[in-house]
Design an enzyme around this catalytic site. Sequence first.
Site, PDB file in Angstrom:
ATOM      1  N   ARG A  62       0.828  -1.209   0.000  1.00  0.00           N
ATOM      2  CA  ARG A  62       0.000   0.000   0.000  1.00  0.00           C
ATOM      3  C   ARG A  62       0.864   1.261   0.000  1.00  0.00           C
ATOM      4  NH1 ARG A  62      -3.247   2.926   4.095  1.00  0.00           N
ATOM      5  NH2 ARG A  62      -5.125   3.713   3.056  1.00  0.00           N
ATOM      6  N   HIS A  66       0.611   4.218  -2.771  1.00  0.00           N
ATOM      7  CA  HIS A  66       0.317   5.596  -2.398  1.00  0.00           C
ATOM      8  C   HIS A  66       1.468   6.534  -2.750  1.00  0.00           C
ATOM      9  CE1 HIS A  66      -3.413   5.263   0.341  1.00  0.00           C
ATOM     10  NE2 HIS A  66      -3.360   4.212  -0.455  1.00  0.00           N
ATOM     11  N   ASN A  94      -4.032   8.656   3.920  1.00  0.00           N
ATOM     12  CA  ASN A  94      -2.784   8.214   4.559  1.00  0.00           C
ATOM     13  C   ASN A  94      -2.762   8.357   6.074  1.00  0.00           C
ATOM     14  OD1 ASN A  94      -1.817   7.727   1.980  1.00  0.00           O
ATOM     15  ND2 ASN A  94      -0.672   9.649   1.841  1.00  0.00           N
ATOM     16  N   HIS A 193      -5.925  -5.812  -2.484  1.00  0.00           N
ATOM     17  CA  HIS A 193      -6.751  -5.822  -1.278  1.00  0.00           C
ATOM     18  C   HIS A 193      -7.033  -7.242  -0.785  1.00  0.00           C
ATOM     19  CE1 HIS A 193      -8.613  -1.501  -1.476  1.00  0.00           C
ATOM     20  NE2 HIS A 193      -7.306  -1.514  -1.271  1.00  0.00           N
ATOM     21  N   THR A 194      -6.383  -8.208  -1.385  1.00  0.00           N
ATOM     22  CA  THR A 194      -6.477  -9.568  -0.861  1.00  0.00           C
ATOM     23  C   THR A 194      -5.679  -9.716   0.430  1.00  0.00           C
ATOM     24  OG1 THR A 194      -6.271 -11.913  -1.429  1.00  0.00           O
ATOM     25  CG2 THR A 194      -4.479 -10.480  -2.136  1.00  0.00           C
TER      26      THR A 194
END
Length: 319
Positions: A62, A66, A94, A193-194
């Site tokens: 992530r 980002h 964030n 997102h797993t």
Amino acid sequence: MASLIFSVFIFLLVLSTGSAQLLGLLSSLHYALSCPVAIPTIKDYVRAAVANESRMGASLIRLHFHDCFVNGCDGSVLLDDTESFTGEKTAFGNANSLRGFELIDNIKAKLEEICPGIVSCSDILTLAARDATVALGGPTWTVPLGRKDSTTASLSDANSNLPPPSSNLSDLITIFSNKGFTKQEMVTLSGAHTVGLARCITFRSRIYNETNIDPTYAASKQGVCPSAGGDNNLTPLDQSTTSFDNAYFTDLVNLKGLLHSDQELFNNGSTDSQVKSYSLNQKAFFSDFTNAMVKMGNLESPAGFIQEVRTNCRKINGS
């Protein structure tokens, strides 16, 4: 004869590495001569961190996403605020959410001991995301290297470029398209997102107000996330949150997407068929994911941005 072959190999290695650097191109061989221990060192640190806390793997993936979605993969997300700019760490997507900064600091400190001033923070972050994926059971890929680090960061750019969990399908398609990704690549990258956890504040509205959700699943999440309060309570993004697999897509087909933006990928829309396909074919998802991650890792900073190789990932050199 063997020495001649070795000499030729070294010559070609120097030639290919030097040519890529001269042209400003990324190359998987970028550190082959200047810091050959960089890649294994980062891998060792990441593997140990994920073994200690599996959630760290998701946090590193992530963190890389980002970073790349805000003015390219330049390590800007790692910068602390200064008198001249407010960084990205307090952006809506964030604040109280991004993790892994200390691990990146530790890796950077070690590499500065071994190869001072050579390995960029942005390359560390890109490799860490790949190694985290592998540590969680996901696929591997070759990472092009040679990125430089930004000398600034932007709170406003982070707020305007990161997709919020309330995004609908058209929002997601537009946000990813603005970065050069197809609709198919958007679905693929969403499969990250797993792994990982989400805060109650990001999915409260979905589990209490939406109808395209399995009722038993919604009730179970309401037990974690009350209708008021408990904003930072955590729950897994999918049923196998510590394993990088295709369970995320299976959950979507079963109306068990945790975030509104997740379930939008399977909600009688144009991405339903791809989600269904991935839910039945993990190999296809893995193959597409590796390609999409390489593409994301190649996102560049806007022209004119001053860059460097930071010696401390939290601050620009000389500050």
